[in-house]
Design an enzyme around this catalytic site. Structure first.
Site, PDB file in Angstrom:
ATOM      1  N   HIS A 112      48.154  29.655  41.822  1.00 27.62           N
ATOM      2  CA  HIS A 112      47.372  29.312  41.163  1.00 27.62           C
ATOM      3  C   HIS A 112      46.514  28.024  43.763  1.00 27.62           C
ATOM      4  O   HIS A 112      46.525  27.369  43.904  1.00 27.62           O
ATOM      5  CB  HIS A 112      46.972  28.759  40.282  1.00 27.62           C
ATOM      6  N   GLU A 177      48.217  28.575  50.894  1.00 24.85           N
ATOM      7  CA  GLU A 177      49.098  29.023  50.199  1.00 24.85           C
ATOM      8  C   GLU A 177      49.714  30.522  50.835  1.00 24.85           C
ATOM      9  O   GLU A 177      50.750  30.631  50.073  1.00 24.85           O
ATOM     10  CB  GLU A 177      48.010  30.005  49.629  1.00 24.85           C
TER      11      GLU A 177
HETATM   12  C1  GRF Z   1      44.204  33.080  45.504  1.00 26.96           C
HETATM   13  O1  GRF Z   1      43.017  32.121  46.109  1.00 26.96           O
HETATM   14  C2  GRF Z   1      45.048  32.632  44.436  1.00 26.96           C
HETATM   15  O2  GRF Z   1      46.079  31.453  44.617  1.00 26.96           O
HETATM   16  C3  GRF Z   1      44.543  33.484  43.233  1.00 26.96           C
HETATM   17  O3  GRF Z   1      43.089  34.313  43.842  1.00 26.96           O
HETATM   18  C4  GRF Z   1      43.257  34.198  45.410  1.00 26.96           C
HETATM   19  C5  GRF Z   1      43.695  35.581  45.754  1.00 26.96           C
HETATM   20  O4  GRF Z   1      43.567  35.975  47.260  1.00 26.96           O
HETATM   21  N1  GRF Z   1      45.488  34.051  42.047  1.00 26.96           N
HETATM   22  P1  GRF Z   1      44.341  37.480  48.144  1.00 26.96           P
HETATM   23  O5  GRF Z   1      44.386  38.068  47.182  1.00 26.96           O
HETATM   24  O6  GRF Z   1      45.518  37.023  47.831  1.00 26.96           O
HETATM   25  O7  GRF Z   1      43.588  36.769  49.636  1.00 26.96           O
END
Ligand code: GRF
Length: 219
Positions: A112, A177
């Site tokens: 998240h 992330e």
């Molecule tokens: C990311 O920011 C994740 O944290 C959230 O949705 C977004 C997905 O991005 N849950 P991706 O599809 O991984 O590029």
């Protein structure tokens, strides 16, 4: 020891999925992606999986007319058929039910884009800017029925800059992330994360590996 068999659930572009694919391609990484499953037929992440030679599947939630348990039963069937032991939700935009959480108890990770428990749900970056926080970031946690809640494996922090827009902040967090998710999955796959009550406890050397359970990404 065999690698942990991971199934990724996605709904969209799949950049976190790509980070997991890239990590899993490294020698000695303790997890392998055996299935990438999307609830949206056009999710770009499916192409990423195909390019990496990973089995893909689509279980379109709109085919289930709002029957979440039936949708999740179909997901579970595909995941079981692929021998999935742990699920990584990566931009999977469906709310899950207690039944799914129970079936995969402590076997579902999610990422998240906020420092939970702050800013669960949608529009996280706009809300963080509105609140005037000076640090933003992301969280990898085990999934519970309550949205964006559950034992926290790791977090990564980034600065919020004075001229940030929701987009520029999102981009900075997204980079964090991509660093955090593969590291957390590695620790879980190596069995170095134990769940005690509703807390995820990392082994001491795992704590070091994640830089104190968190990863601070410099500017
Ligand atoms: C990311 O920011 C994740 O944290 C959230 O949705 C977004 C997905 O991005 N849950 P991706 O599809 O991984 O590029």
């Amino acid at each position: 020891m065999g690698k942990l068999k991971v199934g990724a659930l996605i709904s969209g572009r799949g950049t976190n999925l790509q980070a997991l694919i890239d990590a899993a391609a490294q020698r000695g990484y303790p997890a392998e992606l055996v299935l990438v499953l999307s609830n949206r037929p056009n999710a770009r992440g499916l192409k990423r999986a195909e390019a990496a030679g990973i089995e893909t599947a689509v279980v379109d939630h709109t085919d289930f007319g709002g029957d979440r348990p039936a949708f999740e039963a179909a997901l579970t069937e595909r995941l079981e058929a692929a021998g999935v032991e742990l699920i990584c939700q990566a931009g999977f935009m469906r709310i899950v039910t207690a039944g799914y959480v129970a079936r995969w108890w402590n076997r579902v990770l999610n990422i998240h884009p906020s420092l939970l428990p702050a800013f669960p749900g949608l529009e996280t970056h706009a809300r963080a800017l509105e609140a005037g926080v000076k640090l933003a970031g992301c969280t990898v946690h085990f999934v519970r029925e309550a949205v964006d809640q559950g034992p926290i494996v790791g977090q990564a922090a980034v600065p919020v800059l004075p001229d940030d827009s929701a987009e520029s902040l999102a981009a900075r967090v997204l980079e964090a992330e991509h660093a955090l998710y593969p590291r957390c999955l590695k620790l879980v796959a190596e069995g170095r994360v134990r769940i005690e009550g509703e807390q995820a406890r990392l082994e001491p050397d795992a704590v070091d590996e994640l830089a104190g359970g968190r990863l601070v990404v410099p500017r």
